[in-house]
Scaffold this motif. Structure first.
Motif, PDB file in Angstrom:
ATOM      1  N   GLU A  72     -75.155 -17.371 -24.831  1.00 63.01           N
ATOM      2  CA  GLU A  72     -76.434 -18.072 -24.720  1.00 63.01           C
ATOM      3  C   GLU A  72     -77.032 -18.398 -26.082  1.00 63.01           C
ATOM      4  O   GLU A  72     -77.638 -19.461 -26.262  1.00 63.01           O
ATOM      5  CB  GLU A  72     -77.424 -17.208 -23.922  1.00 63.01           C
ATOM      6  CG  GLU A  72     -78.820 -17.780 -23.803  1.00 63.01           C
ATOM      7  CD  GLU A  72     -78.884 -19.043 -22.963  1.00 63.01           C
ATOM      8  OE1 GLU A  72     -79.861 -19.817 -23.127  1.00 63.01           O
ATOM      9  OE2 GLU A  72     -77.973 -19.267 -22.136  1.00 63.01           O
ATOM     10  N   THR A  73     -76.880 -17.494 -27.052  1.00 64.09           N
ATOM     11  CA  THR A  73     -77.568 -17.664 -28.338  1.00 64.09           C
ATOM     12  C   THR A  73     -76.711 -18.271 -29.434  1.00 64.09           C
ATOM     13  O   THR A  73     -77.239 -18.819 -30.392  1.00 64.09           O
ATOM     14  CB  THR A  73     -78.079 -16.306 -28.851  1.00 64.09           C
ATOM     15  OG1 THR A  73     -76.949 -15.446 -29.126  1.00 64.09           O
ATOM     16  CG2 THR A  73     -79.010 -15.652 -27.839  1.00 64.09           C
ATOM     17  N   GLY A  74     -75.380 -18.122 -29.336  1.00 59.80           N
ATOM     18  CA  GLY A  74     -74.509 -18.567 -30.416  1.00 59.80           C
ATOM     19  C   GLY A  74     -74.355 -17.558 -31.532  1.00 59.80           C
ATOM     20  O   GLY A  74     -73.761 -17.847 -32.576  1.00 59.80           O
ATOM     21  N   ALA A  75     -74.892 -16.342 -31.332  1.00 62.01           N
ATOM     22  CA  ALA A  75     -74.739 -15.272 -32.315  1.00 62.01           C
ATOM     23  C   ALA A  75     -73.380 -14.610 -32.164  1.00 62.01           C
ATOM     24  O   ALA A  75     -72.745 -14.673 -31.109  1.00 62.01           O
ATOM     25  CB  ALA A  75     -75.849 -14.232 -32.136  1.00 62.01           C
ATOM     26  N   ALA A  76     -72.928 -13.941 -33.218  1.00 54.40           N
ATOM     27  CA  ALA A  76     -71.706 -13.146 -33.161  1.00 54.40           C
ATOM     28  C   ALA A  76     -72.023 -11.746 -32.654  1.00 54.40           C
ATOM     29  O   ALA A  76     -73.183 -11.321 -32.594  1.00 54.40           O
ATOM     30  CB  ALA A  76     -71.045 -13.089 -34.531  1.00 54.40           C
TER      31      ALA A  76
END
Length: 350
Positions: free
Chosen positions: A195-199
């Motif tokens: 959802e966020t595109g974070a690792a």
């Protein structure tokens, strides 16, 4: 508090002071703790924290024998000390620290913000939850989607009751055997990653096959592994075949116990490698085409690993390990990949 959308964050990294251009991250330690309490929750009500740390007892405290109470050792709660230690790291050439104190380890986002402002060191904060026994008992009743919504908010809105946003998910705690609660948190972290595109950073259980179990779990759930970092490889996987099989899944392998030069490891029946052995294992990965799958750090979570208390400090890799890598034939391109480019790729939101 304002929510940053995925479009707001795409192509940026997020520090405790806000989103930045990833090119400014520079040389990055991918797994540290700056403010943290890693004491087992059952011991946190004890009034006796043990002796003050001195030159006379620091070895015994680190070795784990002969001192009945050592609670003070496990508390990183001195902001003025953190400022001094990060200033020393900066003088050695470090630029950015990924601070992965998550739920269960007493995260302090406001404190991290003050420390970053006071040092100029960029701090990227983690989020989510640590291993089963460190979690609030109420978490046992929570659903995957409830956990996921919380982690997404920690990245996009603010974490732990503040407006300080996380820039990476993790370290998400696992054990061997892996518990049901930990699997629910992992599924939530994967949803939040999507959802966020974070690792995502994973703390694996202390069994040599548990990192592979995590990687297989992620693949079976249909999620890409290229944004997943498996921590603590150097206390978990000791043979090249397992390392290569794990790297072949696409996850990034994090050797994050640099500076621990003693074979003694009190949490498991293993012989801890030293820095030279870590570099040999990393060389084996590079020789098999996995340079882009390696990051390094110290995972400082004890006072006795800070220089002011007789330890190596956050600057050890830049001061001592990088020169050793050069002496052992690591090229400047390889050093840049491990310290700059791989962290930058992982910390850039997609």
């Amino acid at each position: 508090m304002t929510r940053l959308t995925r479009d707001d964050l795409r192509g940026k990294a997020q520090t405790v002071l806000g989103p930045v251009n990833p090119t400014v991250l520079g040389r990055t330690l991918m797994h540290e703790h700056v403010l943290c309490d890693i004491r087992p929750p059952s011991t946190r009500t004890e009034n006796d924290l043990g002796p003050e740390i001195t030159l006379e007892n620091v070895w015994q405290l680190n070795y784990g024998h002969g001192i009945a109470r050592a609670g003070r050792k496990y508390m990183l709660d001195l902001e003025e000390v953190a400022v001094r230690e990060l200033d020393l790291m900066k003088q050695e050439g470090g630029d950015t620290v990924v601070e992965l104190t998550c739920g269960g380890l007493s995260p302090d986002p406001a404190g991290l913000k003050r420390i970053s402002e006071g040092t100029g060191v960029q701090l990227v904060m983690g989020c989510g939850y640590y291993v089963n026994d460190y979690q609030d008992p109420r978490n046992h009743e929570r659903t995957v989607h409830d956990f996921a919504a919380e982690i997404i908010d920690q990245v996009q809105v603010g974490a732990w009751g503040t407006d300080v946003r996380a820039g990476m998910i993790g370290e998400i705690g696992c054990q061997a055997p892996w518990t049901d609660l930990e699997k629910r948190v992992m599924r939530a972290a994967l949803l939040a990653m999507k959802e966020t595109g974070a690792a995502l950073n994973v703390h694996p259980g202390r069994h040599e096959d548990q990192p592979q179990e995590v990687a297989d779990f992620i693949q079976a759930a249909g999620y890409p592994t290229e944004r997943v970092v498996i921590s603590h490889i150097d206390r978990t996987v000791f043979d090249v075949d397992r390392l290569l099989r794990l790297a072949d899944t696409g996850v990034t392998l994090e050797f994050d116990l640099f500076g621990q030069e003693s074979a003694y490891y009190g949490l498991s029946d293993i012989d801890m490698p030293n820095d030279a052995t870590r570099l040999k294992l990393i060389r084996a990965l590079i020789d098999h085409g996995h340079l882009e799958r390696v990051v390094i750090s110290h995972d400082i979570c004890y006072r006795t690993r800070l220089s002011v208390f007789g330890g190596h400090g956050y600057g050890h890799i830049f001061r001592n390990v990088v020169p050793m890598m050069r002496r052992r034939g690591y090229s400047e391109d390889e050093l840049d990949a491990i310290l700059v480019h791989n962290p930058r790729r992982l910390l850039t939101f997609i």
